[in-house]
Design an enzyme around this catalytic site. Structure first.
Site, PDB file in Angstrom:
ATOM      1  N   ASP A 190       0.855  -1.177   0.000  1.00  0.00           N
ATOM      2  CA  ASP A 190       0.000   0.000   0.000  1.00  0.00           C
ATOM      3  C   ASP A 190       0.898   1.237   0.000  1.00  0.00           C
ATOM      4  O   ASP A 190       1.595   1.505   0.979  1.00  0.00           O
ATOM      5  CB  ASP A 190      -0.858  -0.062   1.276  1.00  0.00           C
ATOM      6  CG  ASP A 190      -1.957   0.968   1.284  1.00  0.00           C
ATOM      7  OD1 ASP A 190      -1.936   1.886   0.448  1.00  0.00           O
ATOM      8  OD2 ASP A 190      -2.851   0.848   2.155  1.00  0.00           O
ATOM      9  N   LEU A 191       0.916   1.964  -1.109  1.00  0.00           N
ATOM     10  CA  LEU A 191       1.763   3.153  -1.196  1.00  0.00           C
ATOM     11  C   LEU A 191       1.258   4.242  -0.254  1.00  0.00           C
ATOM     12  O   LEU A 191       0.053   4.416  -0.094  1.00  0.00           O
ATOM     13  CB  LEU A 191       1.767   3.691  -2.631  1.00  0.00           C
ATOM     14  CG  LEU A 191       2.738   3.128  -3.684  1.00  0.00           C
ATOM     15  CD1 LEU A 191       3.830   2.288  -3.093  1.00  0.00           C
ATOM     16  CD2 LEU A 191       2.036   2.472  -4.809  1.00  0.00           C
TER      17      LEU A 191
ATOM     18  N   TYR B 192      -0.742   9.849  -4.745  1.00  0.00           N
ATOM     19  CA  TYR B 192      -0.742  10.995  -5.666  1.00  0.00           C
ATOM     20  C   TYR B 192       0.226  12.071  -5.173  1.00  0.00           C
ATOM     21  O   TYR B 192       0.943  12.686  -5.971  1.00  0.00           O
ATOM     22  CB  TYR B 192      -2.145  11.608  -5.801  1.00  0.00           C
ATOM     23  CG  TYR B 192      -3.178  10.757  -6.524  1.00  0.00           C
ATOM     24  CD1 TYR B 192      -2.883   9.486  -6.997  1.00  0.00           C
ATOM     25  CD2 TYR B 192      -4.462  11.257  -6.745  1.00  0.00           C
ATOM     26  CE1 TYR B 192      -3.843   8.724  -7.662  1.00  0.00           C
ATOM     27  CE2 TYR B 192      -5.433  10.510  -7.409  1.00  0.00           C
ATOM     28  CZ  TYR B 192      -5.121   9.242  -7.859  1.00  0.00           C
ATOM     29  OH  TYR B 192      -6.073   8.512  -8.510  1.00  0.00           O
TER      30      TYR B 192
ATOM     31  N   ARG C  64      -1.057  16.295   6.816  1.00  0.00           N
ATOM     32  CA  ARG C  64      -1.884  15.547   7.772  1.00  0.00           C
ATOM     33  C   ARG C  64      -1.598  15.977   9.201  1.00  0.00           C
ATOM     34  O   ARG C  64      -2.502  16.068  10.037  1.00  0.00           O
ATOM     35  CB  ARG C  64      -1.656  14.037   7.629  1.00  0.00           C
ATOM     36  CG  ARG C  64      -2.377  13.511   6.402  1.00  0.00           C
ATOM     37  CD  ARG C  64      -2.243  12.014   6.225  1.00  0.00           C
ATOM     38  NE  ARG C  64      -2.338  11.732   4.788  1.00  0.00           N
ATOM     39  CZ  ARG C  64      -2.522  10.528   4.272  1.00  0.00           C
ATOM     40  NH1 ARG C  64      -2.604   9.461   5.063  1.00  0.00           N
ATOM     41  NH2 ARG C  64      -2.612  10.376   2.972  1.00  0.00           N
TER      42      ARG C  64
ATOM     43  N   ASP D  87      -3.044   2.342  -6.059  1.00  0.00           N
ATOM     44  CA  ASP D  87      -1.978   2.410  -5.054  1.00  0.00           C
ATOM     45  C   ASP D  87      -1.856   1.179  -4.162  1.00  0.00           C
ATOM     46  O   ASP D  87      -1.118   1.202  -3.186  1.00  0.00           O
ATOM     47  CB  ASP D  87      -2.144   3.669  -4.200  1.00  0.00           C
ATOM     48  CG  ASP D  87      -3.432   3.656  -3.395  1.00  0.00           C
ATOM     49  OD1 ASP D  87      -4.312   2.819  -3.676  1.00  0.00           O
ATOM     50  OD2 ASP D  87      -3.567   4.492  -2.489  1.00  0.00           O
ATOM     51  N   GLU D  88      -2.585   0.116  -4.480  1.00  0.00           N
ATOM     52  CA  GLU D  88      -2.465  -1.099  -3.676  1.00  0.00           C
ATOM     53  C   GLU D  88      -2.277  -2.318  -4.573  1.00  0.00           C
ATOM     54  O   GLU D  88      -2.815  -2.382  -5.677  1.00  0.00           O
ATOM     55  CB  GLU D  88      -3.723  -1.303  -2.814  1.00  0.00           C
ATOM     56  CG  GLU D  88      -3.928  -0.214  -1.776  1.00  0.00           C
ATOM     57  CD  GLU D  88      -5.156  -0.459  -0.912  1.00  0.00           C
ATOM     58  OE1 GLU D  88      -5.586  -1.630  -0.783  1.00  0.00           O
ATOM     59  OE2 GLU D  88      -5.693   0.526  -0.389  1.00  0.00           O
TER      60      GLU D  88
END
Length: 465
Positions: free
Chosen positions: A46-47, A51, A83, A138-139
């Site tokens: 999982d990146l 984006y 975040r 992305d996974e």
DNA sequence: TGGGGTTAT
DNA sequence: ATAACCC
């Protein structure tokens, strides 16, 4: 009729394999009763904020700054700097700017670079094992079972005691080197670490990994330690993992609709779902869904890692505030189609079906879409990928017909989304007479056939429109 | 809520 | 063709 059990179909028993000197024979056994090994080693990769990572690679000056990727009025993802300052995924641009006035925004409505990087990741993983399943951009899931078996067979017995896990172990559970199940997952964690290293060294991307005995558990455990870390789940802790979920909606495979229906039955926790009477659940959701979900609630997931291969469809969409005239529709369609034609010519395969999708304003339902599709005429298919002829015009005409089939243009209308999709992709098959391709292409070899192998027949044989 | 994707019915 | 799921 009984099928004859002769020697033919059962003939390929198993190739004899020479014993490797110094290997650990005890690892061959211990598989599940019945002979077929049902214990797998699965990795989920999982990146991190994919984006945003791609944008920071494109423009390194963005590194270190709080960055959000914007589509329309949404911040669809953001880096960890952002975040920390309170920006969340899918937050509106207004809220995000309010929380974090220094937030840098880049437009991410064009997915081209993300898509390209996404496939580079998948291809990199496929070098480790060909069994890679994509989930979004992305996974990826990778079935490591075979790789792990091979590594174990190569292992010398004195190396066993030196084996170590890579990354975290869920629950801090201790590894038992006498437990073959533990050993296999531990080797899986080492492979996962190598994959993450390769992603970083070759593509500059960081991400998380989870290693477990099935896709559900691998996916759940990959999210435990969050940016750029990995976690392995040992079987003894699988119940702790699934019960760490606060609600059934957090279970992959249980979406918005199903969660609502479960809630109506009084099911909100994973344990509620585990203990709910099977018969009653089947009555509400149907046998297949009910059985699948109840298995998921126990952490059981027999679904295979299905190699994704090349995409099965290409689509481009644009959401709109308001689109209410045929002229606007046509120009949007031209825009979407132009991008699609580029993509499809890059791919090499040819779509045999096209589809137009719309969303009408306030049509009662939330995000409900309507679509019409049609076959793409063969003479247009042929001209795809060649610059010599404008496939655009006839395709726009066809799409406008599909549009008028869906929308009564004599009445006022208000669309909030237009999308064009190419699907039913087939190999390019420039099938020339006399080639293998020609005889393997049903539409060609069954129609006209002169059995003559002329080298002059080149590329002109299908222009019969 | 964006701009994609997949599978099942 | 739609509806569900995933990101």
């Amino acid at each position: 009729m009984e099928r004859a059990e002769a020697g033919v179909s059962g003939g390929s028993r198993r190739a004899l394999r020479p014993e490797e000197p110094g290997s650990l024979p005890c690892f061959h056994e211990q598989m599940v009763p019945g002979g077929s090994s049902s214990s797998r080693v699965i990795a989920h990769l999982d990146l991190d904020c994919f984006y945003a990572q791609v944008e920071m690679i494109s423009n390194p000056e963005l590194k270190g700054k709080p960055l959000g990727v914007q589509q329309k009025y949404l911040v669809v993802t953001c880096n960890y700097e952002a975040r920390k300052l309170g920006v969340k995924k899918l937050m509106s641009v207004r809220d995000a700017k309010e929380k974090c006035p220094q937030l840098v925004l880049v437009n991410g409505e064009d997915l081209t670079r993300y898509r390209e990087m996404s496939y580079k990741v998948t291809e990199l993983l496929e070098e480790f094992s060909p069994v890679v399943e994509r989930l979004g951009f992305d996974e990826n899931f990778v079935d490591l079972t075979e790789m792990v078996e091979k590594r174990l067979q190569q292992l010398q017995s004195d190396e066993l005691s030196a084996l170590t896990v890579s990354g975290h172990v869920y629950n801090n559970q201790s590894v038992n080197l006498h437990d073959v199940g533990h050993i296999r997952l531990l080797v899986g964690s080492q492979v996962a670490a190598e994959m993450r290293e390769a992603m970083y060294n070759q593509l500059g991307l960081t991400g998380c990994a989870g290693v477990a005995s099935n896709k559900l558990l691998a996916k759940l455990v990959s999210g435990i330690f969050k940016p750029n870390q990995q976690t392995v789940l040992l079987p003894e802790s699988s119940q702790d993992l699934i019960h760490s979920l606060n609600h059934v909606k957090e279970m992959p495979g249980i979406g918005y609709k199903t969660a609502k229906r479960l809630e109506a039955l009084g099911i909100s926790s994973v344990r509620d779902l585990q203990t709910f009477p099977s018969k009653a659940l089947e009555k509400e959701l149907g046998l297949s869904v009910a059985q699948r979900l109840q298995k998921l609630s126990f952490g059981e997931d027999h679904s295979p890692v299905t190699p994704s291969g090349p995409p099965q469809s290409f689509s481009e969409e644009d959401s709109l505030k308001k689109c209410s005239s045929e002229v606007e529709v046509k120009s949007k369609i031209e825009e979407l189609l132009a991008s699609l034609l580029n993509r499809v010519s890059q791919d090499g395969r040819k779509p045999h079906t096209m589809r137009l999708i719309i969303r009408r304003y306030s049509s009662g339902k939330h995000g409900s879409r309507e679509s019409r599709q049609c076959p793409i005429p063969s003479h247009i298919i042929q001209r795809l990928g060649t610059g010599s002829y404008n496939a655009m015009t006839p395709m726009v005409d066809m799409l406008m017909k599909l549009f008028r089939n869906m929308v009564n243009v004599k009445m006022p209308f208000h669309l909030t989304l237009l999308s064009v999709c190419f699907c039913n992709l087939k190999a390019s098959s420039t099938a020339k007479k006399g080639t293998i391709d020609y005889y393997l292409t049903p539409s060609l070899s069954t129609t006209s056939c002169s059995g003559k192998r002329s080298s002059k027949m080149k590329a002109t044989h299908m222009e019969d429109f």
